[in-house]
Design an enzyme around this catalytic site. Structure first.
Site, PDB file in Angstrom:
ATOM      1  N   ARG A 126       8.840  13.768 -49.621  1.00 42.84           N
ATOM      2  CA  ARG A 126       9.348  12.775 -50.015  1.00 42.84           C
ATOM      3  C   ARG A 126       9.363  13.022 -51.853  1.00 42.84           C
ATOM      4  O   ARG A 126       9.736  12.077 -52.397  1.00 42.84           O
ATOM      5  CB  ARG A 126       8.287  11.675 -50.021  1.00 42.84           C
ATOM      6  CG  ARG A 126       8.763  11.021 -48.292  1.00 42.84           C
ATOM      7  CD  ARG A 126       7.349  10.077 -48.051  1.00 42.84           C
ATOM      8  NE  ARG A 126       6.272  10.826 -47.603  1.00 42.84           N
ATOM      9  CZ  ARG A 126       4.946  10.215 -47.445  1.00 42.84           C
ATOM     10  NH1 ARG A 126       4.894   8.750 -47.728  1.00 42.84           N
ATOM     11  NH2 ARG A 126       4.103  10.978 -47.371  1.00 42.84           N
ATOM     12  N   LYS A 153       5.074  20.189 -54.198  1.00 44.24           N
ATOM     13  CA  LYS A 153       4.562  18.800 -54.831  1.00 44.24           C
ATOM     14  C   LYS A 153       3.590  18.904 -55.586  1.00 44.24           C
ATOM     15  O   LYS A 153       3.422  18.461 -56.661  1.00 44.24           O
ATOM     16  CB  LYS A 153       4.225  18.106 -53.539  1.00 44.24           C
ATOM     17  CG  LYS A 153       3.660  16.757 -53.825  1.00 44.24           C
ATOM     18  CD  LYS A 153       3.113  15.737 -52.807  1.00 44.24           C
ATOM     19  CE  LYS A 153       1.896  16.172 -51.946  1.00 44.24           C
ATOM     20  NZ  LYS A 153       1.812  14.916 -51.061  1.00 44.24           N
ATOM     21  N   ASP A 213      -3.117  17.338 -54.607  1.00 43.94           N
ATOM     22  CA  ASP A 213      -2.172  16.316 -55.006  1.00 43.94           C
ATOM     23  C   ASP A 213      -2.915  15.143 -55.328  1.00 43.94           C
ATOM     24  O   ASP A 213      -2.390  13.975 -55.772  1.00 43.94           O
ATOM     25  CB  ASP A 213      -1.056  16.244 -53.959  1.00 43.94           C
ATOM     26  CG  ASP A 213      -1.810  15.476 -52.765  1.00 43.94           C
ATOM     27  OD1 ASP A 213      -2.897  15.700 -52.590  1.00 43.94           O
ATOM     28  OD2 ASP A 213      -0.961  14.902 -51.747  1.00 43.94           O
ATOM     29  N   GLU A 272      -8.213   8.283 -37.739  1.00 42.75           N
ATOM     30  CA  GLU A 272      -6.807   8.311 -38.464  1.00 42.75           C
ATOM     31  C   GLU A 272      -6.030   7.053 -38.357  1.00 42.75           C
ATOM     32  O   GLU A 272      -6.227   6.564 -37.055  1.00 42.75           O
ATOM     33  CB  GLU A 272      -6.018   9.565 -38.131  1.00 42.75           C
ATOM     34  CG  GLU A 272      -6.692  10.962 -38.674  1.00 42.75           C
ATOM     35  CD  GLU A 272      -6.937  10.935 -40.252  1.00 42.75           C
ATOM     36  OE1 GLU A 272      -5.882  10.687 -41.017  1.00 42.75           O
ATOM     37  OE2 GLU A 272      -8.052  11.019 -40.796  1.00 42.75           O
ATOM     38  N   ASN A 316     -10.925   6.791 -45.930  1.00 39.22           N
ATOM     39  CA  ASN A 316     -11.606   8.349 -46.081  1.00 39.22           C
ATOM     40  C   ASN A 316     -10.562   8.668 -47.621  1.00 39.22           C
ATOM     41  O   ASN A 316      -9.509   8.734 -47.178  1.00 39.22           O
ATOM     42  CB  ASN A 316     -11.294   9.119 -45.091  1.00 39.22           C
ATOM     43  CG  ASN A 316     -11.746  10.635 -45.325  1.00 39.22           C
ATOM     44  OD1 ASN A 316     -12.473  10.906 -46.134  1.00 39.22           O
ATOM     45  ND2 ASN A 316     -10.752  11.506 -44.575  1.00 39.22           N
ATOM     46  N   TYR A 372      15.595  24.942 -95.457  1.00 42.84           N
ATOM     47  CA  TYR A 372      15.006  25.529 -94.416  1.00 42.84           C
ATOM     48  C   TYR A 372      14.025  26.810 -94.831  1.00 42.84           C
ATOM     49  O   TYR A 372      14.684  27.502 -95.609  1.00 42.84           O
ATOM     50  CB  TYR A 372      16.255  26.248 -93.657  1.00 42.84           C
ATOM     51  CG  TYR A 372      15.618  27.327 -92.860  1.00 42.84           C
ATOM     52  CD1 TYR A 372      14.654  26.978 -91.780  1.00 42.84           C
ATOM     53  CD2 TYR A 372      15.805  28.643 -92.818  1.00 42.84           C
ATOM     54  CE1 TYR A 372      14.263  27.917 -90.781  1.00 42.84           C
ATOM     55  CE2 TYR A 372      15.161  29.649 -91.885  1.00 42.84           C
ATOM     56  CZ  TYR A 372      14.418  29.112 -91.136  1.00 42.84           C
ATOM     57  OH  TYR A 372      13.914  30.197 -90.071  1.00 42.84           O
ATOM     58  N   ASN A 422      16.713  34.419 -94.030  1.00 44.01           N
ATOM     59  CA  ASN A 422      15.570  35.225 -93.587  1.00 44.01           C
ATOM     60  C   ASN A 422      16.262  36.292 -92.536  1.00 44.01           C
ATOM     61  O   ASN A 422      15.403  37.241 -91.875  1.00 44.01           O
ATOM     62  CB  ASN A 422      14.438  34.493 -93.109  1.00 44.01           C
ATOM     63  CG  ASN A 422      14.860  33.572 -91.966  1.00 44.01           C
ATOM     64  OD1 ASN A 422      16.015  32.972 -91.811  1.00 44.01           O
ATOM     65  ND2 ASN A 422      14.090  33.478 -90.961  1.00 44.01           N
ATOM     66  N   TYR A 423      17.591  36.043 -91.899  1.00 47.79           N
ATOM     67  CA  TYR A 423      17.915  36.738 -90.854  1.00 47.79           C
ATOM     68  C   TYR A 423      19.200  37.322 -91.208  1.00 47.79           C
ATOM     69  O   TYR A 423      20.017  36.446 -91.341  1.00 47.79           O
ATOM     70  CB  TYR A 423      18.181  35.704 -89.752  1.00 47.79           C
ATOM     71  CG  TYR A 423      18.413  36.343 -88.323  1.00 47.79           C
ATOM     72  CD1 TYR A 423      17.579  37.327 -87.749  1.00 47.79           C
ATOM     73  CD2 TYR A 423      19.254  35.882 -87.685  1.00 47.79           C
ATOM     74  CE1 TYR A 423      17.868  37.869 -86.572  1.00 47.79           C
ATOM     75  CE2 TYR A 423      19.673  36.059 -86.409  1.00 47.79           C
ATOM     76  CZ  TYR A 423      18.883  37.355 -85.962  1.00 47.79           C
ATOM     77  OH  TYR A 423      19.185  37.860 -84.583  1.00 47.79           O
ATOM     78  N   SER A 452      17.861  23.302-106.985  1.00 44.92           N
ATOM     79  CA  SER A 452      18.244  22.690-105.669  1.00 44.92           C
ATOM     80  C   SER A 452      19.421  23.475-105.470  1.00 44.92           C
ATOM     81  O   SER A 452      20.155  24.293-105.853  1.00 44.92           O
ATOM     82  CB  SER A 452      19.191  21.264-105.864  1.00 44.92           C
ATOM     83  OG  SER A 452      18.035  20.358-106.204  1.00 44.92           O
TER      84      SER A 452
HETATM   85  C1  UD1 Z   1      -5.589  12.907 -44.646  1.00 47.57           C
HETATM   86  C2  UD1 Z   1      -7.150  12.472 -43.916  1.00 47.57           C
HETATM   87  C3  UD1 Z   1      -7.288  10.966 -43.995  1.00 47.57           C
HETATM   88  C4  UD1 Z   1      -7.382  10.586 -45.492  1.00 47.57           C
HETATM   89  C5  UD1 Z   1      -6.117  10.983 -46.401  1.00 47.57           C
HETATM   90  C6  UD1 Z   1      -6.183  10.656 -47.758  1.00 47.57           C
HETATM   91  C7  UD1 Z   1      -7.217  14.300 -42.301  1.00 47.57           C
HETATM   92  C8  UD1 Z   1      -7.017  14.509 -40.765  1.00 47.57           C
HETATM   93  N1  UD1 Z   1      -6.771  12.995 -42.674  1.00 47.57           N
HETATM   94  O1  UD1 Z   1      -4.591  12.154 -44.216  1.00 47.57           O
HETATM   95  O2  UD1 Z   1      -8.403  10.596 -43.297  1.00 47.57           O
HETATM   96  O3  UD1 Z   1      -7.631   9.152 -45.586  1.00 47.57           O
HETATM   97  O4  UD1 Z   1      -5.972  12.373 -46.249  1.00 47.57           O
HETATM   98  O5  UD1 Z   1      -5.053  11.076 -48.337  1.00 47.57           O
HETATM   99  O6  UD1 Z   1      -7.745  15.118 -42.940  1.00 47.57           O
HETATM  100  N2  UD1 Z   1      -2.613  20.200 -45.958  1.00 47.57           N
HETATM  101  C9  UD1 Z   1      -2.476  21.234 -45.848  1.00 47.57           C
HETATM  102  N3  UD1 Z   1      -2.452  21.805 -44.891  1.00 47.57           N
HETATM  103  C10 UD1 Z   1      -2.262  21.188 -43.609  1.00 47.57           C
HETATM  104  C11 UD1 Z   1      -2.124  20.023 -43.634  1.00 47.57           C
HETATM  105  C12 UD1 Z   1      -2.285  19.125 -45.023  1.00 47.57           C
HETATM  106  O7  UD1 Z   1      -2.595  22.239 -47.037  1.00 47.57           O
HETATM  107  O8  UD1 Z   1      -2.072  21.848 -42.605  1.00 47.57           O
HETATM  108  C13 UD1 Z   1      -2.839  19.256 -47.316  1.00 47.57           C
HETATM  109  C14 UD1 Z   1      -1.741  18.550 -47.904  1.00 47.57           C
HETATM  110  O9  UD1 Z   1      -0.791  19.509 -48.538  1.00 47.57           O
HETATM  111  C15 UD1 Z   1      -2.223  17.397 -48.619  1.00 47.57           C
HETATM  112  C16 UD1 Z   1      -3.677  17.345 -48.013  1.00 47.57           C
HETATM  113  O10 UD1 Z   1      -4.009  18.397 -47.243  1.00 47.57           O
HETATM  114  O11 UD1 Z   1      -2.537  17.885 -50.043  1.00 47.57           O
HETATM  115  C17 UD1 Z   1      -3.932  16.250 -46.958  1.00 47.57           C
HETATM  116  O12 UD1 Z   1      -2.746  16.165 -46.073  1.00 47.57           O
HETATM  117  P1  UD1 Z   1      -1.976  14.893 -45.313  1.00 47.57           P
HETATM  118  O13 UD1 Z   1      -1.195  15.663 -44.184  1.00 47.57           O
HETATM  119  O14 UD1 Z   1      -1.477  14.373 -46.470  1.00 47.57           O
HETATM  120  O15 UD1 Z   1      -3.333  14.272 -44.832  1.00 47.57           O
HETATM  121  P2  UD1 Z   1      -3.158  12.620 -44.319  1.00 47.57           P
HETATM  122  O16 UD1 Z   1      -2.354  12.427 -43.302  1.00 47.57           O
HETATM  123  O17 UD1 Z   1      -2.655  11.937 -45.588  1.00 47.57           O
END
Ligand code: UD1
Ligand code: CA
Length: 455
Positions: A15, A22, A102, A152, A167, A364, A384-385, A403
């Site tokens: 997005r 990102k 992020d 979730e 969370n 300059y 200078n150059y 001047s």
């Molecule tokens: C996750 C949490 C959710 C929480 C939310 C907060 C889980 C299952 N869910 O959901 O409870 O409220 O974050 O933002 O953990 N990432 C990886 N590898 C992967 C998947 C994700 O590196 O395989 C990284 C993503 O780049 C991101 C972060 O983990 O920075 C969170 O992943 P994302 O898929 O956004 O989780 P959410 O569905 O938002």
């Protein structure tokens, strides 16, 4: 307690609609992931593991540092799977803290609080009460208020969706249990992913202690999925920074019109007018005034110095009581000693301007040394150059440069020496001498101006 920190940064961030992964999008001039890494560093962990996937090479190249342990997650199969990839390197850790690449505004105090409360035995969660928890996992508690599970959004029942406690995803795992829990996760859920959040139900099942901490505010745990959210984080960061500066004794004409993109150290009784950008490492001593629309990067500004409107300062050292601008450009390697003055439309580069010396208009001055109290007249240029080599110009103390003098370097103007206006200085000028090097003027009497031919 041996602490390891795992930062999740493998996601694509579709997005953002960007060629840049990102986590490399900047907040306050620094990639979001850089903020997460700095927050992790503040806890002095044994190791920092960064889980990368999408744009892995680019991410790594941007943030490579000897204290980072890069972990490749080829396929993004969920947050639980992501943390599991880091486990081999986290062997022997008493606690594994999970951060998101992020989420750049997280305070180190919040993370420390979570880490300390959880210790080596408990599972620690960072949760937040939200006006609108849409998209977040919900914290499910029993009648006595004990946490039972995280559900979730996509797996939640209508009753669970009504829960406002969300969370944040930031979590402290007890090292002893982490591998067992993560390796037994299932992906039988609405998204077909291995959820890190499912470790909560496992800890509950094993009757382990659960501790819950909260951030100071919701922004601390907010992530950026698109550029609009990124802009919210940017403004929030800037607001925080403005508040910090004001608390330290800086007056801001408008806290919403200062942008800090780096580390700024300040003294007291500083005034900063609107639309100023401070970038990199900037030090402002007591009593500095910065007028509107200045950009100052990697510079130190001495006590009482006055930087006038529309000046651009980079890689420069400005000492006590200097006057700069308006419309001055100090480039890298500029050093203004006490009380020196640089006026409008003057550009300096690798120039050491002595105490009380003045370069007031349209000049300059590059690769130059200007002695104390020297006066450099309007339109003076250091040549200078020669197209290949850069050479140095020396101007002695108390020299007076007329001047429109061109100083063809390498060249030396002695102490107390003068140059006549329009002089092209190609030879050294002895102390106290006057150099005049320009065509002699002749007057033609009765001169007739050309007239337009009639066609
Ligand atoms: C996750 C949490 C959710 C929480 C939310 C907060 C889980 C299952 N869910 O959901 O409870 O409220 O974050 O933002 O953990 N990432 C990886 N590898 C992967 C998947 C994700 O590196 O395989 C990284 C993503 O780049 C991101 C972060 O983990 O920075 C969170 O992943 P994302 O898929 O956004 O989780 P959410 O569905 O938002
Ligand atoms: Ca998310």
């Amino acid at each position: 307690m041996i602490l390891d920190i795992v930062i999740l940064a493998a996601g694509q961030g579709t997005r953002m609609r960007s060629a840049l992964p990102k986590v490399l999008h900047p907040v306050a001039g620094k990639p979001m992931l850089g903020h997460a890494i700095d927050c992790a560093r503040a806890l002095s962990p044994r190791r920092i593991h960064v889980v990368i996937g999408h744009g892995a090479e680019q991410v790594r190249a941007h943030l490579e540092a000897p204290d980072l342990h890069w972990v490749m997650q080829e396929q993004q199969l969920g947050t639980g799977h992501a943390v599991a990839q880091a486990l081999p390197g986290a062997e022997g850790a008493d606690q594994i803290l999970v951060l998101y690449g992020d989420v750049p505004l997280l305070r180190e105090t919040t993370l420390k609080r979570l880490s300390e409360q959880a210790g080596a035995e408990a599972l620690g969660l960072l949760t937040v009460e939200m006006q609108d928890p849409t998209g977040y996992g919900r914290i499910v508690r029993d009648a006595a208020g004990r946490v039972l599970a995280i559900v979730e959004q996509k797996d939640a029942s209508p009753a669970q969706l009504a829960i406002r406690e969300g969370n944040t995803g930031i979590m402290a795992l007890p090292g002893r249990h982490a591998a067992r829990w993560l390796n037994s996760l299932s992906n039988a859920n609405a998204q077909g992913e291995y959820y890190l959040t499912d470790v909560v139900a496992k800890a509950v099942e094993e009757e382990l202690n659960l501790v819950v901490a909260q951030p100071e505010d919701e922004l601390e745990v907010m992530g950026a999925n698109n550029r609009q959210q990124l802009s919210i984080l940017e403004r929030a960061w800037q607001q925080r920074e403005a508040l910090r500066l004001m608390t330290a004794g800086v007056t801001l004409a408008d806290p919403a019109r200062l942008d800090v993109r780096g580390e700024v150290e300040v003294g007291r009784d500083i005034f900063i007018d609107v639309n100023v950008i401070l970038a990199g490492r900037v030090q402002l001593a007591d009593g500095v005034t910065i007028e509107a629309n200045c950009v100052i990067r990697d510079a130190s500004i001495g006590a009482g110095a006055h930087i006038k409107a529309f000046s651009h300062i980079e890689g420069a050292e400005v000492a006590t009581g200097c006057d700069v601008g308006p419309y001055a450009r100090l480039r890298p390697g500029t050093r203004l000693q006490d009380g020196a003055k640089i006026g409008n439309f003057v550009e300096t580069k690798k120039a050491d301007i002595g105490p009380g010396a003045k370069v007031n208009h349209l000049s300059y001055i590059g690769d130059a040394q200007v002695g104390a109290q020297a006066n450099v007249g309007a339109g003076t240029i250091t040549c200078n150059y020669d197209g290949v080599n850069k050479s140095v110009t020396h101007i002695g103390e108390n020299a007076f440069i007329g001047s429109n003098t061109a100083l063809v370097a390498p060249v030396r103007v002695g102490a107390g020496a003068s140059t006549g206006a329009g002089t092209i200085v190609t030879q050294d000028v002895p102390d106290g001498a006057l150099a005049v090097g320009r065509a002699r003027q002749r007057n033609i009497e009765g001169w007739k101006r050309p007239v337009k031919r009639s066609s």
